[in-house]
Design an enzyme around this catalytic site. Structure first.
Site, PDB file in Angstrom:
ATOM      1  N   TYR A 129     150.932  77.683  41.574  1.00 55.21           N
ATOM      2  CA  TYR A 129     151.372  77.199  42.967  1.00 55.21           C
ATOM      3  C   TYR A 129     152.607  77.792  43.510  1.00 55.21           C
ATOM      4  O   TYR A 129     153.172  77.562  44.617  1.00 55.21           O
ATOM      5  CB  TYR A 129     151.753  75.642  43.008  1.00 55.21           C
ATOM      6  N   LYS A 176     147.331  74.315  28.062  1.00 54.27           N
ATOM      7  CA  LYS A 176     146.371  75.616  27.491  1.00 54.27           C
ATOM      8  C   LYS A 176     147.033  76.444  26.708  1.00 54.27           C
ATOM      9  O   LYS A 176     146.815  77.858  26.887  1.00 54.27           O
ATOM     10  CB  LYS A 176     145.551  76.112  28.942  1.00 54.27           C
ATOM     11  N   ASP A 210     141.546  70.583  28.684  1.00 54.64           N
ATOM     12  CA  ASP A 210     140.291  70.429  28.682  1.00 54.64           C
ATOM     13  C   ASP A 210     139.711  69.182  27.540  1.00 54.64           C
ATOM     14  O   ASP A 210     138.959  68.305  28.100  1.00 54.64           O
ATOM     15  CB  ASP A 210     139.347  71.563  28.243  1.00 54.64           C
ATOM     16  N   ASP A 234     148.345  68.643  39.392  1.00 52.16           N
ATOM     17  CA  ASP A 234     147.530  68.164  40.559  1.00 52.16           C
ATOM     18  C   ASP A 234     146.034  67.830  40.300  1.00 52.16           C
ATOM     19  O   ASP A 234     145.553  66.539  40.987  1.00 52.16           O
ATOM     20  CB  ASP A 234     147.532  69.512  41.491  1.00 52.16           C
TER      21      ASP A 234
END
Length: 347
Positions: A129, A176, A210, A234
């Site tokens: 972002y 991640k 995930d 988000d």
């Protein structure tokens, strides 16, 4: 004692009507608790753009800086074109690096899960972002994920301090780092260092994003405080909102070292604007967060008492089924505010 000035951005679409409903409720609770508040109305978003050709007029920025606190309704951001996000611009301008979204099960709101109580803390200034995008060659574009040690350390310290102050039990970092070894690796390392050096009394774990999402929908009770970088935060904060009834029942706040902006995290819903259909609860809950923040930072006033009145009143209304149509009730925006005001008067 001088009244506390608070900047108010009504926003776009349903924003003005839910803002009006919320301010009526807060005014009623403020009167009952003898809390002095003064609303300073400023503009941002589509309405501001139409009036002044500025997405966020200079007066808006000046008043937020002066008041240090703002309550913001939803603002419209076009998809794929047009002006950039009001939220992103405010976060960058005031360095609002910590986005906080408490997600809890509400009485009277039936969902698949019971007793959900999670706080999502999101780094608010970096990651994808950051808006660093380039066209490398025709038909090929690149977006850069930015992570700095300063920002990762800062949000980690903020999250653990928050968890410790609120007597939470555990902080979980969703990441991640198995794939993005440098960016997510840095974020994870900073969180681990803050935990080991400053808050060993708190539980700490890291979960790949995930797998973490799967675990959230399997059993959200296994999580307490979630710490995430910008994009993950988000997405996951919206996912968690779905566990308790959706974005209409979840508040949000953006904190910096000097300013804080409290907002409804849902969209501006222009399709139902002006029809007295919108649920003002998310913005009302954000106002409660704002009052509790003022209680912690101002060192004066009856802000905490005002917040308790509002929370007790809307909890009681939800239990009684006095809700808007999205939650299975029959009340309009204004009528829901009327019910909360009546309940405050009876407390």
């Amino acid at each position: 004692m001088r009244a506390k000035d608070i900047a108010v951005i009504p926003g776009d679409g349903i924003g003005p009507e839910i803002t009006q409903a919320v301010l009526r409720v807060v005014d009623a609770a403020a009167e009952k608790s003898k809390t002095d508040l003064n609303w300073i109305f400023v503009s941002a978003g589509l309405g501001a753009l139409e009036e002044s050709e500025e997405l966020i007029p200079e007066r808006t920025m000046t008043e937020i800086a002066r008041c240090k606190v703002a309550l913001k309704g939803p603002c419209t951001t076009p998809v794929g074109e047009g002006f950039t996000s009001v939220n992103v611009r405010l976060r960058k301008a005031f360095n609002l690096y910590a986005a906080v979204r408490p997600v809890r099960s509400l009485p009277g709101v039936e969902t698949r899960y019971k007793d959900v109580d999670i706080v999502i803390i999101r780094e608010n200034t970096e990651g994808l972002y950051s808006g660093v995008e380039n066209e490398i060659t025709p038909g090929v574009v690149m977006s850069m994920k930015v992570a700095s040690e300063v920002a990762c350390q800062r949000i980690s310290s903020w999250a653990f301090k928050f968890a410790n102050r609120r007597e939470r039990k555990k902080v979980t970092v969703l990441h991640k780092a198995n794939i993005m070894k440098l960016t997510d690796g840095l974020f994870l390392r900073c969180a681990d260092e803050v935990h080991q050096n400053d808050y060993p009394n708190l539980g700490f774990e890291s979960v790949i994003i995930d797998a973490g999402c799967m675990k959230l929908v399997q059993d959200p009770s296994q999580f307490d405080v979630l710490l995430l970088e910008n994009l993950y935060g988000d997405v996951v904060s919206d996912l968690c909102a779905g566990l308790v009834g959706g974005l209409g029942v979840v508040p949000g706040a953006n904190y910096g070292d000097n300013e804080a902006v409290f907002e409804a995290v849902h969209g501006s819903a222009p399709d139902i604007a002006g029809q007295n259909l919108a649920n003002p609860l998310a913005l009302l809950m954000s106002a409660v967060m704002m009052l509790n923040y003022l209680a912690e930072t101002e060192g004066r006033g009856n802000y905490a008492a005002c917040a308790r009145l509002i929370k007790t009143a809307y909890d009681d209304a939800l239990i009684a089924g006095e809700t808007t149509k999205d939650l299975g009730g029959s009340l309009g925006t204004a009528e829901f505010a009327d019910v909360i005001i009546q309940r405050i008067a009876q407390l």
